[in-house]
Design a protein around this motif. Structure first.
Motif, mmCIF file in Angstrom:
data_model
loop_
_atom_site.group_PDB
_atom_site.id
_atom_site.type_symbol
_atom_site.label_atom_id
_atom_site.label_comp_id
_atom_site.label_asym_id
_atom_site.label_seq_id
_atom_site.Cartn_x
_atom_site.Cartn_y
_atom_site.Cartn_z
ATOM 1 N N ARG A 1 -62.812 -49.249 22.534
ATOM 2 C CA ARG A 1 -61.701 -50.163 22.793
ATOM 3 C C ARG A 1 -61.378 -50.202 24.288
ATOM 4 O O ARG A 1 -61.934 -49.450 25.078
ATOM 5 N N GLU A 2 -60.464 -51.098 24.657
ATOM 6 C CA GLU A 2 -60.058 -51.203 26.053
ATOM 7 C C GLU A 2 -59.555 -49.862 26.574
ATOM 8 O O GLU A 2 -58.734 -49.203 25.927
ATOM 9 N N GLY A 3 -60.054 -49.458 27.719
ATOM 10 C CA GLY A 3 -59.624 -48.209 28.322
ATOM 11 C C GLY A 3 -60.324 -46.979 27.789
ATOM 12 O O GLY A 3 -60.093 -45.875 28.286
ATOM 13 N N GLN A 4 -61.169 -47.140 26.774
ATOM 14 C CA GLN A 4 -61.961 -46.027 26.269
ATOM 15 C C GLN A 4 -63.364 -46.071 26.871
ATOM 16 O O GLN A 4 -63.803 -47.105 27.384
ATOM 17 N N PHE A 5 -64.071 -44.942 26.789
ATOM 18 C CA PHE A 5 -65.395 -44.843 27.396
ATOM 19 C C PHE A 5 -66.384 -44.184 26.446
ATOM 20 O O PHE A 5 -66.006 -43.440 25.547
ATOM 21 N N ASN A 6 -67.657 -44.443 26.722
ATOM 22 C CA ASN A 6 -68.744 -43.740 26.054
ATOM 23 C C ASN A 6 -69.760 -43.354 27.129
ATOM 24 O O ASN A 6 -70.559 -44.166 27.563
ATOM 25 N N MET A 7 -69.665 -42.116 27.583
ATOM 26 C CA MET A 7 -70.514 -41.578 28.650
ATOM 27 C C MET A 7 -70.529 -42.483 29.878
ATOM 28 O O MET A 7 -71.570 -43.009 30.283
ATOM 29 N N PRO A 8 -69.391 -42.685 30.505
ATOM 30 C CA PRO A 8 -69.353 -43.486 31.744
ATOM 31 C C PRO A 8 -70.155 -42.789 32.837
ATOM 32 O O PRO A 8 -70.378 -41.580 32.792
ATOM 33 N N TRP A 9 -70.555 -43.568 33.842
ATOM 34 C CA TRP A 9 -71.389 -42.983 34.909
ATOM 35 C C TRP A 9 -70.875 -43.334 36.306
ATOM 36 O O TRP A 9 -70.392 -42.470 37.018
ATOM 37 N N GLY A 10 -70.983 -44.596 36.741
ATOM 38 C CA GLY A 10 -70.642 -44.942 38.119
ATOM 39 C C GLY A 10 -69.198 -45.392 38.272
ATOM 40 O O GLY A 10 -68.534 -45.786 37.321
ATOM 41 N N ILE A 11 -68.734 -45.377 39.535
ATOM 42 C CA ILE A 11 -67.352 -45.762 39.830
ATOM 43 C C ILE A 11 -67.267 -46.265 41.264
ATOM 44 O O ILE A 11 -68.050 -45.846 42.130
ATOM 45 N N CYS A 12 -66.332 -47.172 41.517
ATOM 46 C CA CYS A 12 -66.038 -47.576 42.892
ATOM 47 C C CYS A 12 -64.590 -48.025 42.967
ATOM 48 O O CYS A 12 -63.959 -48.317 41.943
ATOM 49 N N ILE A 13 -64.082 -48.088 44.187
ATOM 50 C CA ILE A 13 -62.733 -48.583 44.449
ATOM 51 C C ILE A 13 -62.872 -49.927 45.147
ATOM 52 O O ILE A 13 -63.538 -50.034 46.184
ATOM 53 N N GLY A 14 -62.263 -50.957 44.591
ATOM 54 C CA GLY A 14 -62.326 -52.276 45.194
ATOM 55 C C GLY A 14 -61.432 -52.390 46.408
ATOM 56 O O GLY A 14 -60.608 -51.507 46.692
ATOM 57 N N GLY B 1 -57.825 -51.781 45.874
ATOM 58 C CA GLY B 1 -57.442 -50.470 45.374
ATOM 59 C C GLY B 1 -57.694 -50.269 43.890
ATOM 60 O O GLY B 1 -57.504 -49.158 43.387
ATOM 61 N N ASN B 2 -58.129 -51.313 43.193
ATOM 62 C CA ASN B 2 -58.418 -51.157 41.775
ATOM 63 C C ASN B 2 -59.713 -50.377 41.566
ATOM 64 O O ASN B 2 -60.585 -50.328 42.441
ATOM 65 N N VAL B 3 -59.824 -49.786 40.385
ATOM 66 C CA VAL B 3 -60.915 -48.871 40.066
ATOM 67 C C VAL B 3 -61.859 -49.537 39.070
ATOM 68 O O VAL B 3 -61.421 -50.024 38.020
ATOM 69 N N TYR B 4 -63.142 -49.555 39.403
ATOM 70 C CA TYR B 4 -64.171 -50.144 38.543
ATOM 71 C C TYR B 4 -65.080 -49.029 38.033
ATOM 72 O O TYR B 4 -65.549 -48.202 38.822
ATOM 73 N N VAL B 5 -65.335 -49.029 36.733
ATOM 74 C CA VAL B 5 -66.112 -47.960 36.111
ATOM 75 C C VAL B 5 -67.274 -48.562 35.330
ATOM 76 O O VAL B 5 -67.078 -49.490 34.530
ATOM 77 N N ALA B 6 -68.480 -48.036 35.570
ATOM 78 C CA ALA B 6 -69.652 -48.422 34.780
ATOM 79 C C ALA B 6 -69.646 -47.608 33.483
ATOM 80 O O ALA B 6 -69.956 -46.416 33.482
ATOM 81 N N ASP B 7 -69.259 -48.279 32.400
ATOM 82 C CA ASP B 7 -69.119 -47.643 31.083
ATOM 83 C C ASP B 7 -70.490 -47.689 30.403
ATOM 84 O O ASP B 7 -70.795 -48.594 29.635
ATOM 85 N N TRP B 8 -71.302 -46.683 30.658
ATOM 86 C CA TRP B 8 -72.742 -46.698 30.436
ATOM 87 C C TRP B 8 -73.132 -47.048 29.001
ATOM 88 O O TRP B 8 -73.825 -48.034 28.751
#
Length: 339
Positions: A170-183, A186-193
């Protein structure tokens, strides 16, 4: 390259390739590079995951001058066994995440070891397989806590501040996330693998948006491993399982995809100059073969067609907006410029 009608004209050009395989613990070249970061002075710190004890950080620049290396394989201070990500703070100190030791190691830009922090566990502030790391403008570090399926926020010296996320789809949940960056906002982007998507959050962890979904079509992903965002909010995704890089506009709409255009690096050219027999064999090889239908999958195409990305595991931007795509399977970096 043509842009999606919903986005303004977007053009990105291939510039060059940096790299050559090096199966030694020191010296010019890479061993399964998994991430990089570019300093303000143009130095490129390349994190080598390496097999057989070849973990290290190699330093070079865009002109392919090799400037040295630091770190090594092992358990002691300044060593790592399964490094995953590298980042710089505002003082240009170098941070390396290690999923084997569940820790973050800190170095001076010269490579001198400074400190480490992190402990295995599931409680707030504890880590289980840290992967992507990124700093915001206040030197807060965001850590993708891979096997705990969450993002944690720390000070640069490892003091726990906050976390969000849990296992799920669901929104805001993850399954083995890997990469991340800050835009840039200031927002946070996550590669939800394993969920085959990119999620976007506020700096406090409030869910804002989700981009992508499983598949091979435009704007779809198969095991995305990294994400970067440029000064205008365009989103670059290492679509690792599909062996490509995709660019989305700030609203998450597909813009363009890259398969790779690698040419020989300066290091490779110098190697072949010194080894003409190998150059003759290379000249006889078919490096862009026509594959039979049953082998026309992203993996098979990339493994057989040399200019293509093979294992594009990370995407990174420098201060001039150049895009660096790290290919772990071909031990090289392809560099592009948006114009």
């Amino acid at each position: 390259m043509a842009a999606h009608p919903a986005a303004r004209t977007f053009t990105i050009h291939y510039l060059k390739t940096i790299g050559i395989v090096n199966n030694q613990p020191i010296g010019r070249g890479f061993a399964n590079p998994c991430d990089l970061v570019v300093g303000r002075d143009g130095r490129i710190f390349v994190l080598n995951r390496g097999g057989g004890g070849l973990s290290r950080v190699g330093i070079c620049n865009l002109d392919e001058d090799y400037l040295g290396e630091f770190g090594s394989y092992g358990d002691a201070d300044g060593q790592f066994k399964l490094p995953t990500s590298i980042a710089l703070d505002s003082q240009e100190r170098v941070y390396v995440a290690d999923e084997y030791h569940h820790r973050i190691s800190i170095f001076e830009p010269s490579g001198k070891f400074l400190a480490k922090w992190g402990v295995l566990g599931t409680a707030p502030g504890e880590l289980n397989g840290p992967s992507g790391i990124a700093f915001d403008g206040q030197d807060h570090m965001y850590v993708v806590d891979q096997h705990n399926h969450r993002v944690q926020k720390f000070t640069a010296d490892g003091q726990y501040l906050a976390h969000w996320g849990e296992f799920g789809q669901r929104e805001g949940q993850f399954n083995m996330p890997w990469g991340i960056c800050i835009g840039p906002d200031g927002n946070v982007y996550v590669a939800d693998w394993r969920n085959d998507r990119i999620q976007k959050f506020s700096p406090e962890g409030r869910f804002l948006a989700s981009f992508g979904g499983p598949g091979q079509g435009d704007g779809q992903f198969h095991r995305p491993s990294a994400v970067a965002v440029d000064w205008e909010g365009y989103i670059y995704v290492a679509d690792w399982g599909n062996q490509r890089v995709q660019v989305l506009d700030p609203g998450g709409r597909f813009v363009v995809k890259l398969r790779g255009q690698a040419t020989l690096s300066k290091w490779a050219e110098e190697f072949f100059l010194a080894n003409p027999d190998e150059k003759r064999e290379r000249d006889k090889a078919n490096l862009i073969p026509q594959l039979p239908p049953h082998l026309r999958t992203p993996y098979h195409e990339s493994s057989q067609i040399e200019p293509y990305f093979w294992g594009p595991v990370s995407v990174d931007l420098d201060l001039q907006g150049r895009l660096y795509v790290t290919e772990t399977n071909r031990h090289r970096i392809q560099v592009y410029q948006r114009i």
